[in-house]
Structure formats: C-alpha cells, structure tokens
Design a protein around this motif. Structure first.
Motif, PDB file in Angstrom:
ATOM      1  N   GLU A  44       0.825  -1.210   0.000  1.00  0.00           N
ATOM      2  CA  GLU A  44       0.000   0.000   0.000  1.00  0.00           C
ATOM      3  C   GLU A  44       0.857   1.256   0.000  1.00  0.00           C
ATOM      4  OE1 GLU A  44      -3.212   0.156   2.790  1.00  0.00           O
ATOM      5  OE2 GLU A  44      -3.653  -1.973   2.513  1.00  0.00           O
ATOM      6  N   GLN A  45       1.988   1.182   0.669  1.00  0.00           N
ATOM      7  CA  GLN A  45       2.939   2.295   0.678  1.00  0.00           C
ATOM      8  C   GLN A  45       4.317   1.730   0.410  1.00  0.00           C
ATOM      9  OE1 GLN A  45       2.742   4.490   4.342  1.00  0.00           O
ATOM     10  NE2 GLN A  45       0.851   5.507   3.781  1.00  0.00           N
ATOM     11  N   THR A  98       8.031   3.050  -0.128  1.00  0.00           N
ATOM     12  CA  THR A  98       8.879   4.230   0.021  1.00  0.00           C
ATOM     13  C   THR A  98      10.249   3.927  -0.564  1.00  0.00           C
ATOM     14  OG1 THR A  98       7.716   4.781   2.066  1.00  0.00           O
ATOM     15  CG2 THR A  98       9.817   5.894   1.664  1.00  0.00           C
ATOM     16  N   GLU A 147       6.195   6.469   6.380  1.00  0.00           N
ATOM     17  CA  GLU A 147       4.990   6.773   7.160  1.00  0.00           C
ATOM     18  C   GLU A 147       4.555   5.648   8.096  1.00  0.00           C
ATOM     19  OE1 GLU A 147       3.560   9.745   7.350  1.00  0.00           O
ATOM     20  OE2 GLU A 147       5.108  10.469   5.976  1.00  0.00           O
TER      21      GLU A 147
END
Length: 151
Positions: free
Chosen positions: A56-57, A59, A106
């Motif tokens: 989903e994320q 980085t 995050e």
C-alpha cells in the motif's frame, strides 16, 4: 525468525562494498518480499533503500549519483518515531559518510514481514520487495560485509 528484528525500533544497516570497473548492481541485504519488507541495493549504479508496507505504501530512498569504481560504505539509518507499534520514522541513506537522500517512512510493519519470505545477503532468494528488480538480483560487485545495528 533468525533475522535481525528491525521492527518497532531505530536501526542502522551498513554495507562495505567494492565497485569494479564498469559498475555493479544487485541486492546488498533484504528481508521480506513483495507483500512486505525492505531492500538495500545498488540499482542502475545508485544506492537505493526501499520499504514496502503491505504493497500500500512503497517508500523509495535513492541516491542521485552513480557510485564510482572502488570501495564504498553504504549506510541506511532509520530513526523510529516511537509512540507504539508499526509507526513510521525517518530514513537517511549515505555513501562514505555523506547523506545522499532521506525520506520519512509513514508506516512500518509491526509484527512479521512474512511467514514464508527470507532474510538474504547479496541476493534475493524469495519474492522481490518491489517489482523494480527481478530475483535473484545478485550483487555483481564485492560485498565485504553487512552490519545491522539494532539501536
């Protein structure tokens, strides 16, 4: 289960490498895989750290310059925000003691990256952390050692 536990804490990964004439690329160290994990690698001649939070994320922290021929120290320093499990933190990528990129991650995985993925040095024997490389993506330079400091 035998990999260094980097979850819910600050840590540093340091790789001592040697880049041959013509350059090198490949995985330096990875844990987890396509569904959650991290990888420190050399891609297109540049140092890169990628953290995958459940797809989903994702980085990416990447240096902008290619590494020159010779010995280098690649370091990823993660400072955990704290305040509970699975929180974020700041990641700083450096080459030979000089910061080359930084970014805030995050969210982080609070428990297990995966039940069936591996901790690998010098290649990725499981699924890739990101589709940006194809396994096993063996490091083509000389990897002297990896140190993971669990702060």
């Amino acid at each position: 289960g035998s990999a260094p536990n980097v979850k819910n804490r600050s840590y540093t990964i340091t790789a001592e490498i040697d880049i041959p004439q013509g350059g090198a690329e490949g995985v330096l160290v990875t844990q987890g895989g396509l569904f959650a994990g991290y990888v420190l690698m050399i891609k297109d001649g540049k140092p890169v750290f990628i953290y995958n939070w459940l797809q989903e994320q994702i980085t990416t922290i990447e240096g902008k310059d290619k590494l020159s021929t010779g010995k280098h120290t690649i370091k990823f320093d993660f400072t955990y925000d704290g305040g509970g499990r699975g929180k974020g933190g700041n990641g700083v990528l450096s080459v030979d003691g000089k910061s080359v990129a930084q970014k805030h991650i995050e969210k982080t995985i609070p428990n297990r990256f995966s039940f069936d993925e591996t901790f690998d040095v010098g290649e990725d024997a499981g699924t890739p952390v990101t589709r940006d490389y194809k396994i096993p993506f063996k490091f083509t330079g000389k990897l002297k050692h990896i140190v993971i400091d669990l702060k």
